[in-house]
Design a protein around this motif. Structure first.
Motif, mmCIF file in Angstrom:
data_model
loop_
_atom_site.group_PDB
_atom_site.id
_atom_site.type_symbol
_atom_site.label_atom_id
_atom_site.label_comp_id
_atom_site.label_asym_id
_atom_site.label_seq_id
_atom_site.Cartn_x
_atom_site.Cartn_y
_atom_site.Cartn_z
ATOM 1 N N THR A 28 -3.667 -44.870 -81.908
ATOM 2 C CA THR A 28 -2.445 -45.150 -81.163
ATOM 3 C C THR A 28 -1.288 -45.586 -82.045
ATOM 4 O O THR A 28 -0.376 -46.251 -81.601
ATOM 5 N N PHE A 29 -1.308 -45.176 -83.302
ATOM 6 C CA PHE A 29 -0.240 -45.554 -84.233
ATOM 7 C C PHE A 29 1.129 -45.206 -83.679
ATOM 8 O O PHE A 29 2.084 -45.967 -83.818
ATOM 9 N N SER A 30 1.244 -44.051 -83.050
ATOM 10 C CA SER A 30 2.555 -43.573 -82.614
ATOM 11 C C SER A 30 3.165 -44.462 -81.543
ATOM 12 O O SER A 30 4.369 -44.391 -81.294
ATOM 13 N N SER A 31 2.381 -45.292 -80.895
ATOM 14 C CA SER A 31 2.914 -46.144 -79.832
ATOM 15 C C SER A 31 3.255 -47.551 -80.300
ATOM 16 O O SER A 31 3.788 -48.345 -79.532
ATOM 17 N N ILE A 51 10.801 -51.108 -86.817
ATOM 18 C CA ILE A 51 11.181 -49.844 -86.190
ATOM 19 C C ILE A 51 10.373 -49.669 -84.909
ATOM 20 O O ILE A 51 9.192 -50.008 -84.851
ATOM 21 N N SER A 52 11.023 -49.153 -83.877
ATOM 22 C CA SER A 52 10.353 -48.940 -82.607
ATOM 23 C C SER A 52 9.392 -47.763 -82.678
ATOM 24 O O SER A 52 9.388 -47.001 -83.656
ATOM 25 N N TRP A 53 8.607 -47.586 -81.628
ATOM 26 C CA TRP A 53 7.561 -46.582 -81.637
ATOM 27 C C TRP A 53 8.095 -45.177 -81.873
ATOM 28 O O TRP A 53 7.441 -44.345 -82.515
ATOM 29 N N ASN A 54 9.291 -44.886 -81.385
ATOM 30 C CA ASN A 54 9.841 -43.530 -81.531
ATOM 31 C C ASN A 54 10.904 -43.448 -82.611
ATOM 32 O O ASN A 54 11.558 -42.416 -82.764
ATOM 33 N N ASP A 99 2.605 -53.881 -84.301
ATOM 34 C CA ASP A 99 2.622 -54.629 -83.046
ATOM 35 C C ASP A 99 2.265 -53.656 -81.926
ATOM 36 O O ASP A 99 2.931 -52.632 -81.774
ATOM 37 N N GLU A 100 1.257 -53.972 -81.162
ATOM 38 C CA GLU A 100 0.814 -53.076 -80.097
ATOM 39 C C GLU A 100 1.830 -52.940 -78.967
ATOM 40 O O GLU A 100 1.782 -51.971 -78.208
ATOM 41 N N GLY A 101 2.747 -53.872 -78.879
ATOM 42 C CA GLY A 101 3.709 -53.840 -77.794
ATOM 43 C C GLY A 101 5.004 -53.164 -78.180
ATOM 44 O O GLY A 101 5.195 -52.762 -79.333
ATOM 45 N N PRO A 102 5.932 -53.032 -77.236
ATOM 46 C CA PRO A 102 7.247 -52.458 -77.530
ATOM 47 C C PRO A 102 8.066 -53.395 -78.400
ATOM 48 O O PRO A 102 7.798 -54.599 -78.461
ATOM 49 N N THR A 112 4.056 -63.793 -86.097
ATOM 50 C CA THR A 112 3.080 -63.922 -85.012
ATOM 51 C C THR A 112 3.188 -62.815 -83.976
ATOM 52 O O THR A 112 2.300 -62.650 -83.144
ATOM 53 N N THR A 113 4.264 -62.046 -84.013
ATOM 54 C CA THR A 113 4.435 -60.932 -83.080
ATOM 55 C C THR A 113 3.463 -59.802 -83.362
ATOM 56 O O THR A 113 3.077 -59.058 -82.471
ATOM 57 N N TYR A 114 3.067 -59.658 -84.604
ATOM 58 C CA TYR A 114 2.320 -58.493 -85.065
ATOM 59 C C TYR A 114 0.820 -58.713 -84.992
ATOM 60 O O TYR A 114 0.323 -59.804 -85.276
ATOM 61 N N ASP A 115 0.124 -57.644 -84.637
ATOM 62 C CA ASP A 115 -1.315 -57.716 -84.408
ATOM 63 C C ASP A 115 -2.146 -57.298 -85.617
ATOM 64 O O ASP A 115 -3.302 -57.716 -85.749
#
Length: 127
Positions: A28-31, A51-54, A99-102, A112-115
């Protein structure tokens, strides 16, 4: 689960350029929102760019704005950091993070935001 492996660090003279890469594994890297941080000896880990997912949104730390650029190649599952006009104060270990989230502008600068985190790559800028 995402695994991140940085490369491209090295020794460069002030005013020079380097390109860091971060190869990602996982379905799920692209997300994921992706970021770069750095840590100099004796200092806290510092936000560099995200950078955001897209790839549509990017954010930079004040100390690197106008000199560094972040982008991602989804097909190659790779994150990049182009670093130009390098200064001795850019010397640090550079880490990529996922980061798994947006992308959240108010939180993107926090470690701490990053997983997930890579092991880092050393960048040394000589004067």
């Amino acid at each position: 689960q995402v695994q991140l492996v940085e490369s491209g660090g090295g020794l460069v003279q002030a005013g020079g350029s380097l390109r860091l890469s971060c190869a990602a594994s996982g379905p799920t890297f692209s997300s994921y929102t992706m970021g770069w941080f750095r840590q100099a000896p004796g200092k806290e880990r510092e936000f560099v760019a995200a950078i955001s997912w897209n790839g549509g949104s990017t954010y930079y730390g004040d100390s690197v704005k106008g000199r560094f650029s972040i982008f991602r190649d989804v097909a190659k599952r790779t994150l990049y950091l182009h670093m130009n006009i390098l200064k001795p104060e850019d010397t640090a270990v550079y880490y990529c993070a996922a980061d798994e989230g947006p992308l959240r502008p108010d939180l993107v600068v926090r470690t701490t935001t990053y997983d997930y985190w890579g092991q880092g790559t050393q960048v040394t800028v000589s004067s």
